[in-house]
Motif scaffolding. Structure first.
Motif: not given
Length: 480
Positions: A125-136, A157-165, A243-246, A251-255
């Motif tokens: 299990d990977l908790q929150n975007g700071d952890v699972y986005f880099p791993a993915m 947005g930023h994370i979409a650009d990173v995934f698309v790239d 919204a899933w970053l962080g 209140g702007r970041q999603k758990r």
């Protein structure tokens, strides 16, 4: 320049139709019906023309009424097709369900959900975007043969650009990259779709707005999954959106959480992807790579696909079966807690037989107030029956997790609501292992520690206007 009829001319035509009707009535009913005398001489020809005009006016009015009626019926049919499930799900939990930690329960789960339990898996299990986005992203960049990605959300947005790239770079390097994105969830993100296609990615939108697909416009793929080189698979609740970053700090970041799988379950997740890949026009996938001779782990894992078709409401079945199999405890994290009647009753039945039920729901940070409003209409019944309910305080809450009897872990994309039970397509996993479940209970307890308990007294202190609003949105629970 094209000219359009004015309101005055339209009114004149309407008046003319009415006059023609009056004159035609005089003619049809014979002399003496009205006080006006019967026309004679050349006037009779004019009356004949007027009778024809009156007949045409009546005909066009009837045609107009028929078109309006047909349009209304068609609109009602499209609305019903979109907001109603194809048919009823289970009306109640299955009877005589064995305890979740028994071999009999696993047999029941395979039979009811139509998916085998595979052995020899590893899961993290990977908790929150700071952890699972880099791993993915690391898994994407390590791909050598293939990447399959399906997501409800891909928003600019930023994370979409990173995934698309990252996906584009792999496609240009010769890796076969296949992507399915829900059209509505991504808000028709054509810009990123074209960037991916230009790089050689085989990209398809799921159910874009087309005339022939209007009846399924409200029924979406809510799945979030990825398979890389047939060796690793991902599922969970995240969207490819900033919204899933962080780390759920404000209140702007999603758990939220994601799960990384290795082992035979990967092929099952690939099969779930292929279902929508074929439905969107993709070609059949080649056979998966052979599993490694040495199992990467020892976990029994079941991959559970749910669709909006009768007999395939596996999200609802999965939760009903797990609740009925509970003997000691149910720990539930539900960002959208709007269960249907069958699941509500199953939880109340579990409480009645002495099962401890703890539920974490969204707090003050929300991305859709109507869901929380509708949810509150059910809380008093559960609290009165002995359940514990708490509202997550630090940030936007998006977790989807159930742990039963410290043994069975259910996770994935499905929310605990009627939309995920009956309308959306979902991808979930069930992990049958005590050690893994206890680790997830630790995650639950940490979230509970930063949540605010709900009491019946607090519910009763709501303003009457809020109570009315809650009841109003509860009437639309199946769509939330």
């Amino acid at each position: 320049m094209q000219s359009f009829p004015s309101a005055r001319s339209a009114a004149s035509r309407s008046s003319a139709c009415a006059s023609n009707d009056l004159r035609d009535s005089r003619t049809r009913h014979g002399p003496g019906y009205f006080s006006a005398p019967e026309p004679t001489g050349n006037a009779s020809g004019r009356w004949g023309v007027r009778r024809v005009g009156a007949h045409l006016c009546r005909t066009w009015r009837r045609v107009g009424l028929l078109l309006v009626a047909a349009g209304s019926v068609g609109l009602a049919g499209l609305t019903a097709a979109n907001v109603l499930p194809e048919g009823p799900g289970l009306a109640q939990a299955p009877a005589h369900v064995a305890p979740v930690d028994s071999a009999a329960f696993r047999q029941q789960a395979e039979a009811l959900l139509g998916s085998p339990i595979t052995q020899g898996n590893a899961a993290v299990d990977l908790q929150n975007g700071d952890v699972y986005f880099p791993a993915m992203l690391a898994d994407i960049r390590s791909a050598r043969k293939s990447i399959e990605l399906e997501s409800y959300i891909l928003r600019r947005g930023h994370i979409a650009d990173v995934f698309v790239d990252a996906l584009s770079e792999r496609a240009r390097a010769g890796v076969k990259v296949r992507v399915v994105i829900d059209w509505m969830g991504s808000r028709g993100n054509v810009a990123d779709a074209e960037r991916l296609r230009d790089a050689g990615v085989d990209f398809h939108f799921y159910r874009p707005v087309r005339l022939g697909q209007l009846a399924s416009l409200n029924k979406r793929t809510h799945r979030k999954l990825m398979v890389v080189d047939d060796r690793v698979a991902w599922t969970g609740g995240m969207g490819i959106d900033d919204a899933w970053l962080g780390n759920a700090r404000n209140g702007r970041q999603k758990r939220d959480m994601m799960f990384r799988l290795q082992g035979p379950a990967v092929a099952q997740m690939r099969g779930v992807f292929e279902e929508h890949w074929l439905a969107t026009g993709g070609q059949r996938l080649p056979p998966p790579e052979a599993s490694p001779s040495v199992a990467p782990g020892s976990l029994p894992v079941q991959v559970i696909a749910s669709t909006d078709r009768v007999g395939k409401y596996n999200s609802q079945r999965m939760f009903l079966l797990a609740i009925a199999g509970a003997r000691r405890s149910i720990d539930l994290e539900a960002s959208y807690f709007v269960p249907d009647a069958a699941v509500r009753q199953a939880l109340l039945d579990a409480l009645a037989r002495g099962v401890r039920v703890r539920i974490i729901v969204e707090g003050d940070h929300v991305d859709g107030h109507m869901v929380g409003d509708a949810s509150r209409t059910y809380w008093a019944d559960f609290l009165a029956a002995g359940a514990q309910i708490a509202r997550y305080a630090p940030s936007l809450f998006h977790n989807k997790l159930m742990v039963v009897d410290d043994y069975l872990t259910l996770a994935g994309s499905a929310n605990f609501d009627s939309r995920s039970f009956h309308l959306n397509d979902e991808a979930n996993i069930a992990i049958y292992d005590g050690a893994f479940a206890r680790r997830m209970v630790d995650v639950f307890d940490r979230d509970l520690g930063v949540s605010t308990p709900v009491t019946i007294a607090k519910l009763q202190q709501r303003p009457w206007t809020q109570q009315v609003t809650d009841r109003f949105w509860a009437e639309f629970a199946s769509q939330l």
